[in-house]
Design a protein around this motif. Structure first.
Motif, PDB file in Angstrom:
ATOM      1  N   GLN A  28     -38.532-102.559 -40.558  1.00 12.37           N
ATOM      2  CA  GLN A  28     -38.543-102.501 -39.092  1.00 12.37           C
ATOM      3  C   GLN A  28     -38.066-101.131 -38.646  1.00 12.37           C
ATOM      4  O   GLN A  28     -37.089-100.592 -39.184  1.00 12.37           O
ATOM      5  CB  GLN A  28     -37.636-103.589 -38.518  1.00 12.37           C
ATOM      6  CG  GLN A  28     -37.639-103.638 -36.999  1.00 12.37           C
ATOM      7  CD  GLN A  28     -36.798-104.788 -36.466  1.00 12.37           C
ATOM      8  OE1 GLN A  28     -36.348-105.648 -37.213  1.00 12.37           O
ATOM      9  NE2 GLN A  28     -36.586-104.795 -35.173  1.00 12.37           N
ATOM     10  N   ASP A  29     -38.747-100.555 -37.668  1.00 10.09           N
ATOM     11  CA  ASP A  29     -38.312 -99.277 -37.115  1.00 10.09           C
ATOM     12  C   ASP A  29     -36.955 -99.440 -36.439  1.00 10.09           C
ATOM     13  O   ASP A  29     -36.649-100.507 -35.889  1.00 10.09           O
ATOM     14  CB  ASP A  29     -39.327 -98.768 -36.083  1.00 10.09           C
ATOM     15  CG  ASP A  29     -40.667 -98.406 -36.711  1.00 10.09           C
ATOM     16  OD1 ASP A  29     -40.686 -98.014 -37.896  1.00 10.09           O
ATOM     17  OD2 ASP A  29     -41.694 -98.523 -36.012  1.00 10.09           O
ATOM     18  N   PRO A  30     -36.144 -98.375 -36.443  1.00 12.47           N
ATOM     19  CA  PRO A  30     -34.856 -98.468 -35.750  1.00 12.47           C
ATOM     20  C   PRO A  30     -35.077 -98.591 -34.243  1.00 12.47           C
ATOM     21  O   PRO A  30     -36.149 -98.269 -33.732  1.00 12.47           O
ATOM     22  CB  PRO A  30     -34.158 -97.152 -36.109  1.00 12.47           C
ATOM     23  CG  PRO A  30     -35.229 -96.240 -36.578  1.00 12.47           C
ATOM     24  CD  PRO A  30     -36.350 -97.090 -37.084  1.00 12.47           C
ATOM     25  N   PRO A  31     -34.055 -99.061 -33.532  1.00  7.34           N
ATOM     26  CA  PRO A  31     -34.184 -99.196 -32.080  1.00  7.34           C
ATOM     27  C   PRO A  31     -34.548 -97.856 -31.431  1.00  7.34           C
ATOM     28  O   PRO A  31     -34.196 -96.785 -31.928  1.00  7.34           O
ATOM     29  CB  PRO A  31     -32.792 -99.664 -31.637  1.00  7.34           C
ATOM     30  CG  PRO A  31     -32.231-100.338 -32.845  1.00  7.34           C
ATOM     31  CD  PRO A  31     -32.762 -99.557 -34.009  1.00  7.34           C
ATOM     32  N   GLN A  32     -35.242 -97.955 -30.309  1.00  5.19           N
ATOM     33  CA  GLN A  32     -35.680 -96.762 -29.578  1.00  5.19           C
ATOM     34  C   GLN A  32     -34.490 -95.842 -29.285  1.00  5.19           C
ATOM     35  O   GLN A  32     -33.403 -96.293 -28.926  1.00  5.19           O
ATOM     36  CB  GLN A  32     -36.343 -97.172 -28.263  1.00  5.19           C
ATOM     37  CG  GLN A  32     -37.024 -96.031 -27.561  1.00  5.19           C
ATOM     38  CD  GLN A  32     -37.861 -96.511 -26.383  1.00  5.19           C
ATOM     39  OE1 GLN A  32     -37.831 -97.671 -25.996  1.00  5.19           O
ATOM     40  NE2 GLN A  32     -38.613 -95.599 -25.817  1.00  5.19           N
ATOM     41  N   HIS A  34     -33.142 -93.882 -31.608  1.00  3.27           N
ATOM     42  CA  HIS A  34     -32.378 -93.671 -32.836  1.00  3.27           C
ATOM     43  C   HIS A  34     -33.343 -93.315 -33.963  1.00  3.27           C
ATOM     44  O   HIS A  34     -34.339 -94.007 -34.188  1.00  3.27           O
ATOM     45  CB  HIS A  34     -31.568 -94.913 -33.200  1.00  3.27           C
ATOM     46  CG  HIS A  34     -30.591 -95.286 -32.133  1.00  3.27           C
ATOM     47  ND1 HIS A  34     -29.364 -94.678 -32.007  1.00  3.27           N
ATOM     48  CD2 HIS A  34     -30.692 -96.168 -31.115  1.00  3.27           C
ATOM     49  CE1 HIS A  34     -28.735 -95.197 -30.952  1.00  3.27           C
ATOM     50  NE2 HIS A  34     -29.522 -96.098 -30.403  1.00  3.27           N
ATOM     51  N   TRP A  37     -31.648 -96.443 -38.781  1.00  2.67           N
ATOM     52  CA  TRP A  37     -30.752 -97.574 -38.537  1.00  2.67           C
ATOM     53  C   TRP A  37     -29.300 -97.123 -38.628  1.00  2.67           C
ATOM     54  O   TRP A  37     -28.450 -97.603 -37.883  1.00  2.67           O
ATOM     55  CB  TRP A  37     -31.031 -98.716 -39.516  1.00  2.67           C
ATOM     56  CG  TRP A  37     -32.192 -99.536 -39.050  1.00  2.67           C
ATOM     57  CD1 TRP A  37     -33.488 -99.449 -39.482  1.00  2.67           C
ATOM     58  CD2 TRP A  37     -32.181-100.520 -38.026  1.00  2.67           C
ATOM     59  NE1 TRP A  37     -34.275-100.334 -38.783  1.00  2.67           N
ATOM     60  CE2 TRP A  37     -33.493-101.014 -37.884  1.00  2.67           C
ATOM     61  CE3 TRP A  37     -31.183-101.055 -37.203  1.00  2.67           C
ATOM     62  CZ2 TRP A  37     -33.841-101.997 -36.966  1.00  2.67           C
ATOM     63  CZ3 TRP A  37     -31.523-102.038 -36.294  1.00  2.67           C
ATOM     64  CH2 TRP A  37     -32.832-102.500 -36.184  1.00  2.67           C
ATOM     65  N   TYR A  40     -28.252 -95.858 -35.337  1.00  2.00           N
ATOM     66  CA  TYR A  40     -28.043 -96.968 -34.419  1.00  2.00           C
ATOM     67  C   TYR A  40     -26.710 -97.663 -34.688  1.00  2.00           C
ATOM     68  O   TYR A  40     -25.920 -97.896 -33.761  1.00  2.00           O
ATOM     69  CB  TYR A  40     -29.183 -97.984 -34.534  1.00  2.00           C
ATOM     70  CG  TYR A  40     -28.878 -99.268 -33.815  1.00  2.00           C
ATOM     71  CD1 TYR A  40     -28.916 -99.332 -32.424  1.00  2.00           C
ATOM     72  CD2 TYR A  40     -28.505-100.406 -34.516  1.00  2.00           C
ATOM     73  CE1 TYR A  40     -28.593-100.510 -31.752  1.00  2.00           C
ATOM     74  CE2 TYR A  40     -28.189-101.586 -33.863  1.00  2.00           C
ATOM     75  CZ  TYR A  40     -28.230-101.623 -32.487  1.00  2.00           C
ATOM     76  OH  TYR A  40     -27.908-102.786 -31.817  1.00  2.00           O
TER      77      TYR A  40
END
Length: 147
Positions: A28-32, A34, A37, A40
């Motif tokens: 999964q891509d890191p949160p927008q 960032h 991970w 983040y």
């Protein structure tokens, strides 16, 4: 309402690539906002000493959006007992496919996963029940089935 599957582990860097290959998932891509991970987790106050090395990728998603997200949660203890919940990797095609063909498909996936660090625990070859499946353990010992 949505849900994710959380798998306790000691080393997500080992399990994320394994399960990505096993399930045809992707990290999964890191949160927008960032780059990783790790960035983040640091931004939300997770201490550096809890993060280990690497970019801290500990989550998988189904690229098709059909399956649940999976989070590999770091815990201090190693697995000691049988799982109460397990994953079925469904590659055989179901009972509408002749058992001989299911066996070929299952065995091919089993060979791939053994190459990635899994262990075969038991083969279920019920000639009378028209069933074929293999119980395995991932690199940290979590049981799962290939059917």
């Amino acid at each position: 309402m949505g849900f994710q599957l959380a798998i306790d582990c000691t080393d997500p860097d080992r399990l994320v690539p394994f399960w990505a290959a096993a399930l045809d998932y992707r990290p999964q891509d890191p949160p927008q906002g960032h780059a990783t991970w790790r960035d983040y987790y640091v931004s939300v106050g997770v201490p550096e000493e809890e993060l280990g090395d690497g970019d801290c990728t500990d989550r998988l998603v189904d690229p098709a959006g059909a399956g649940p997200a999976i989070w590999f949660q770091v815990v201090p203890e190693k697995k000691t007992l049988k799982n109460r919940l397990h994953v079925d990797v469904m590659v055989g095609g179901g009972r509408s496919v002749p058992v001989a063909e299911r066996r070929v498909r299952v065995d091919a996936k089993v060979a791939e996963l053994v190459g990635l660090g899994a262990t075969v625990l038991n083969r279920h070859d019920g000639e009378a029940s028209d069933h074929y499946g293999v119980t395995m353990a991932d690199p940290e010992g979590n049981e799962f089935c290939v059917v």
